[in-house]
Design a protein around this motif. Structure first.
Motif, mmCIF file in Angstrom:
data_model
loop_
_atom_site.group_PDB
_atom_site.id
_atom_site.type_symbol
_atom_site.label_atom_id
_atom_site.label_comp_id
_atom_site.label_asym_id
_atom_site.label_seq_id
_atom_site.Cartn_x
_atom_site.Cartn_y
_atom_site.Cartn_z
ATOM 1 N N VAL A 26 -13.619 -6.475 -4.032
ATOM 2 C CA VAL A 26 -12.991 -7.260 -5.095
ATOM 3 C C VAL A 26 -11.600 -6.682 -5.308
ATOM 4 N N MET A 27 -10.575 -7.467 -5.044
ATOM 5 C CA MET A 27 -9.204 -6.952 -5.080
ATOM 6 C C MET A 27 -8.482 -7.303 -6.372
ATOM 7 N N ALA A 28 -7.575 -6.428 -6.753
ATOM 8 C CA ALA A 28 -6.677 -6.696 -7.877
ATOM 9 C C ALA A 28 -5.495 -7.526 -7.370
ATOM 10 N N GLY A 29 -4.623 -7.949 -8.290
ATOM 11 C CA GLY A 29 -3.481 -8.758 -7.886
ATOM 12 C C GLY A 29 -2.236 -8.448 -8.689
ATOM 13 N N ASN A 30 -2.157 -7.205 -9.200
ATOM 14 C CA ASN A 30 -1.021 -6.874 -10.062
ATOM 15 C C ASN A 30 0.287 -6.692 -9.306
ATOM 16 N N ILE A 31 0.219 -6.176 -8.067
ATOM 17 C CA ILE A 31 1.423 -6.075 -7.245
ATOM 18 C C ILE A 31 1.090 -6.597 -5.852
ATOM 19 N N PRO A 32 2.087 -6.966 -5.062
ATOM 20 C CA PRO A 32 1.806 -7.584 -3.761
ATOM 21 C C PRO A 32 0.991 -6.678 -2.839
ATOM 22 N N LEU A 33 -0.072 -7.256 -2.247
ATOM 23 C CA LEU A 33 -0.901 -6.581 -1.249
ATOM 24 C C LEU A 33 -1.510 -5.282 -1.759
ATOM 25 N N VAL A 34 -1.799 -5.216 -3.044
ATOM 26 C CA VAL A 34 -2.325 -3.987 -3.626
ATOM 27 C C VAL A 34 -3.709 -3.653 -3.078
ATOM 28 N N GLY A 35 -4.454 -4.662 -2.594
ATOM 29 C CA GLY A 35 -5.788 -4.412 -2.062
ATOM 30 C C GLY A 35 -5.822 -4.096 -0.581
ATOM 31 N N PHE A 36 -4.656 -4.034 0.051
ATOM 32 C CA PHE A 36 -4.612 -3.861 1.502
ATOM 33 C C PHE A 36 -5.235 -2.537 1.933
ATOM 34 N N HIS A 37 -5.054 -1.481 1.168
ATOM 35 C CA HIS A 37 -5.571 -0.166 1.546
ATOM 36 C C HIS A 37 -7.091 -0.186 1.658
ATOM 37 N N ASP A 38 -7.771 -0.896 0.753
ATOM 38 C CA ASP A 38 -9.225 -0.990 0.832
ATOM 39 C C ASP A 38 -9.659 -1.695 2.113
ATOM 40 N N LEU A 39 -9.003 -2.801 2.440
ATOM 41 C CA LEU A 39 -9.309 -3.501 3.689
ATOM 42 C C LEU A 39 -9.049 -2.591 4.879
ATOM 43 N N LEU A 40 -7.950 -1.888 4.850
ATOM 44 C CA LEU A 40 -7.579 -0.982 5.934
ATOM 45 C C LEU A 40 -8.667 0.066 6.160
ATOM 46 N N ALA A 41 -9.170 0.649 5.077
ATOM 47 C CA ALA A 41 -10.190 1.687 5.186
ATOM 48 C C ALA A 41 -11.502 1.123 5.738
ATOM 49 N N VAL A 42 -11.896 -0.041 5.250
ATOM 50 C CA VAL A 42 -13.134 -0.665 5.737
ATOM 51 C C VAL A 42 -13.000 -1.009 7.215
ATOM 52 N N PHE A 43 -11.878 -1.573 7.589
ATOM 53 C CA PHE A 43 -11.677 -2.004 8.970
ATOM 54 C C PHE A 43 -11.637 -0.822 9.932
ATOM 55 N N ILE A 44 -10.922 0.224 9.582
ATOM 56 C CA ILE A 44 -10.754 1.336 10.518
ATOM 57 C C ILE A 44 -12.037 2.131 10.694
ATOM 58 N N THR A 45 -12.928 2.088 9.696
ATOM 59 C CA THR A 45 -14.214 2.777 9.831
ATOM 60 C C THR A 45 -15.238 1.930 10.580
ATOM 61 N N GLY A 46 -14.883 0.701 10.930
ATOM 62 C CA GLY A 46 -15.749 -0.130 11.750
ATOM 63 C C GLY A 46 -16.745 -0.966 10.986
ATOM 64 N N HIS A 47 -16.597 -1.031 9.667
ATOM 65 C CA HIS A 47 -17.495 -1.863 8.872
ATOM 66 C C HIS A 47 -16.943 -3.290 8.777
#
Length: 332
Positions: free
Chosen positions: A82-103
Motif C-alpha cells: 500500500v503506497m503513499a502519494g505525498n511526493i512523486p514515486l515515494v513508494g518506489f523503494h518498497d517495490l524495488l526491495a520486493v523486486f530485487i529479493t525475488g518476491h
C-alpha cells in the motif's frame, strides 16, 4: 529470473528515466497536471534521486549481497504494497526491495501518485514479459503472504486490523527536524532551506520543526528561505500560506514571516504546509537523546546529525520509519 537479471533490468530502467523520450515526458506532464503538488521540477528531482542513489549497478549489487539475496528465489512470496502519494514515486523503494529479493509485488498505489509508477512497470514489462506476473496492480490487496503499508496514524489502525495476522510492515506519520546551534554558514542555511521546502515540505524527510538555542538570530535563515518565493505561484501552496497566516493573526500568535513561509513557536514536530515550528533548547546532548527516542521523527539534520541538504537524498539503506525492509523481505 536471477538476481543479476533483475538488477540489469533496474539499471536499464534508470537509464530510461534519465534519457529524454516523448512517452516518458508525456507521462510526467500528465502526472503534474493531475496532481498540482507534483510540479515538473519536483518530479524531475525525485526521478534524478532514484536514478543516482538507487538504480546503479554497483549500489544494487552491494545492497543485494549485503542481505544474502539468493541467485534465484526458490520460494517467492506475494507481497502486498500500500503506497503513499505525498511526493512523486515515494513508494518506489518498497517495490524495488520486493523486486530485487525475488518476491511478487501486488501494489495498491495512491490515487495521488498512480501514473508515474504504472508507466515504469509497463516499461519494465516491455523488456521482459515476466514482469507482468511479478509486478501487478490491484484496488484490493487480498491473498498476499505479507504486506507493506504506508499511511497516516489513522489508516495505520486499519492496516493493523486487516494485515496484523500476516508478516507486515506498517508505517505511520513521520516528519523530520533540524537542530541549529547558531554557527551555520550561509551555504548551510541555504541547504537547510532545501530540507524544508523541497516537495513543498510534504515528505516525511522534510524538516518541519527547528530546535534553536536561546537568542537565536532567525534573520539569516529567513533570508535563505527566500529562494523559494516561487512556491507561492502554486495555488495549493499559496492557499495554505494565506490560511495559516490568517489563523496566526486572528489568534494573536507570535510569528515570523519572510513572504513565503511562516515560523512560529510550537512544541509539535508536525507543522502544516508553508509553516515551520521552532522550539528553544538548552542542552544539545539531552535534546539529541530525546529526539532519538521519538517515533515521530524520521531524521534529524544539523551539525553532528545528517548534513544540511541531505534530508531528501536518502540512500538505499535509509529505510522509512527505521524498519529494515530488506531484512523483512529476506526473512519471510
Amino acid at each position: 529470473m536471477t538476481v543479476q537479471q533483475r538488477i540489469d533490468l533496474l539499471v536499464r530502467l534508470g537509464h530510461y528515466m534519465q534519457q529524454p523520450s516523448d512517452a516518458w515526458e508525456l507521462v510526467k506532464e500528465r502526472a503534474s497536471r493531475e496532481n498540482a503538488w507534483f510540479t515538473p521540477e519536483f518530479i524531475n528531482l525525485a526521478v534524478n534521486q532514484l536514478c543516482t542513489a538507487f538504480l546503479q549497478q554497483d549500489k544494487l549489487t552491494a545492497w543485494a549481497a549485503a542481505y544474502g539475496v539468493p541467485v534465484q528465489q526458490a520460494h517467492p512470496k506475494k507481497v502486498g504494497i500500500v503506497m503513499a502519494g505525498n511526493i512523486p514515486l515515494v513508494g518506489f523503494h518498497d517495490l524495488l526491495a520486493v523486486f530485487i529479493t525475488g518476491h511478487y509485488a501486488v501494489i495498491k498505489p495512491s490515487s495521488k501518485d498512480d501514473i508515474l509508477l504504472k508507466h515504469l512497470v509497463q516499461q519494465l514489462a516491455s523488456w521482459d514479459h515476466s514482469i507482468s506476473e511479478s509486478i501487478q496492480f490491484a484496488d484490493l490487496l487480498k491473498g498476499c503472504d505479507a504486506y507493506i503499508a504506508t499511511g497516516s496514524n489513522n489508516t495505520g489502525r486499519y492496516f493493523d486490523y486487516y494485515f496484523g495476522r500476516f508478516p507486515h510492515i506498517i508505517r505511520r506519520n513521520r516528519t523530520s527536524v533540524a537542530v541549529l546551534d547558531g554557527l551555520e554558514t550561509q551555504n548551510e542555511l541555504s541547504l537547510l532551506a532545501d530540507d524544508i521546502q523541497l516537495y513543498f515540505g510534504l515528505g516525511c524527510r522534510n524538516v518541519t520543526k527547528l530546535y534553536v538555542p536561546k537568542d537565536y538570530d532567525f534573520l539569516p535563515l529567513l533570508d535563505a528561505l527566500k529562494k523559494y518565493d516561487y512556491l507561492l505561484e502554486n495555488h495549493k501552496y499559496k492557499h495554505n500560506y494565506d490560511y495559516h497566516l490568517a489563523l496566526l493573526l486572528m489568534n494573536s500568535k507570535y510569528y515570523m514571516n519572510n513572504g513565503n513561509l511562516v515560523l512560529t513557536e510550537h512544541q509539535a514536530p508536525f507543522s502544516p504546509v508553508s509553516q515551520v515550528h521552532f522550539e528553544y533548547y538548552t542542552n544539545r546532548e539531552t535534546l539529541a537523546a530525546t529526539l532519538h527516542g521519538n517515533t515521530d521523527i524520521q531524521c534529524v539534520t544539523g551539525h553532528h546529525f545528517i548534513p544540511f541538504g541531505q534530508a531528501q537524498h536518502p540512500s538505499l539503506t535509509d529505510y522509512a520509519d527505521g524498519v529494515d525492509t530488506m531484512a523483512f523481505l529476506v526473512e519471510i
